[in-house]
Design a protein around this motif. Structure first.
Motif, PDB file in Angstrom:
ATOM      1  N   PHE A 154     -10.105   9.388   7.101  1.00 40.90           N
ATOM      2  CA  PHE A 154      -9.708   8.231   6.305  1.00 40.90           C
ATOM      3  C   PHE A 154      -8.299   8.414   5.772  1.00 40.90           C
ATOM      4  O   PHE A 154      -7.868   9.533   5.515  1.00 40.90           O
ATOM      5  CB  PHE A 154     -10.630   8.079   5.079  1.00 40.90           C
TER       6      PHE A 154
ATOM      7  N   ARG B 272      -9.533   3.905   3.845  1.00 40.63           N
ATOM      8  CA  ARG B 272      -9.553   3.156   5.106  1.00 40.63           C
ATOM      9  C   ARG B 272      -9.887   4.096   6.259  1.00 40.63           C
ATOM     10  O   ARG B 272      -9.159   5.053   6.514  1.00 40.63           O
ATOM     11  CB  ARG B 272      -8.205   2.489   5.350  1.00 40.63           C
TER      12      ARG B 272
ATOM     13  N   GLU C 122     -12.798  -1.237   5.135  1.00 35.31           N
ATOM     14  CA  GLU C 122     -12.109  -0.491   4.085  1.00 35.31           C
ATOM     15  C   GLU C 122     -13.010  -0.436   2.848  1.00 35.31           C
ATOM     16  O   GLU C 122     -13.635  -1.425   2.486  1.00 35.31           O
ATOM     17  CB  GLU C 122     -10.812  -1.216   3.766  1.00 35.31           C
TER      18      GLU C 122
ATOM     19  N   ASP D 215       0.841  -1.198   0.000  1.00 36.99           N
ATOM     20  CA  ASP D 215       0.000   0.000   0.000  1.00 36.99           C
ATOM     21  C   ASP D 215       0.869   1.237   0.000  1.00 36.99           C
ATOM     22  O   ASP D 215       1.928   1.261   0.621  1.00 36.99           O
ATOM     23  CB  ASP D 215      -0.882   0.062   1.256  1.00 36.99           C
TER      24      ASP D 215
END
Length: 127
Positions: free
Chosen positions: A92, A104, A111, A22
């Motif tokens: 988020f 998220r 998510e 990520d």
């Protein structure tokens, strides 16, 4: 705008925990992706709503799956995107995972996958 708050936000953003593979989406990239556009969200393939980001403003419109329309504002702080729709406030992290984008919540909730981003203005008023 001073570079110091931006630099501080970038440092904090780089310290936020992200999973393997990520990468955090920062303010500049998110603005380029969403300004004047509508973002469609889903959780496990189930449609969760769509959100329009007004160009050049911190104003947005969210339309839930049931058609409920809410206007709100957003801000970027500490590497997070925070949204206020009246009494509802939540932050988020926006993430890139390969070719897909995700949102998220800080609260540890589910998510959301960003299904698509399209040029489609939304309003809560009568068209």
């Amino acid at each position: 705008m001073s570079w110091r708050p931006i630099a501080a936000a970038m440092l904090l953003a780089s310290a936020l925990p992200v999973g393997g593979g990520d990468s955090l989406i920062g303010l500049g990239e998110w603005t380029r992706l969403t300004s004047g556009k509508t973002v469609y969200y889903s959780i496990d393939g189930e449609y969760q709503g769509k959100e329009y980001y007004a160009p050049g403003e911190a104003f947005l419109v969210f339309i839930a799956p049931d058609g409920q329309c809410i206007e709100g504002v957003w801000a970027y702080t500490d590497g997070r995107f925070c949204f206020s729709y009246g009494a509802d406030f939540q932050c988020f992290a926006h993430l890139r995972r390969g070719e897909k984008l995700f949102s998220r919540p800080d609260t540890g909730g589910a998510e959301q996958e960003i299904e698509r981003i399209v040029e489609e203005p939304l309003t809560c008023g009568v068209p």
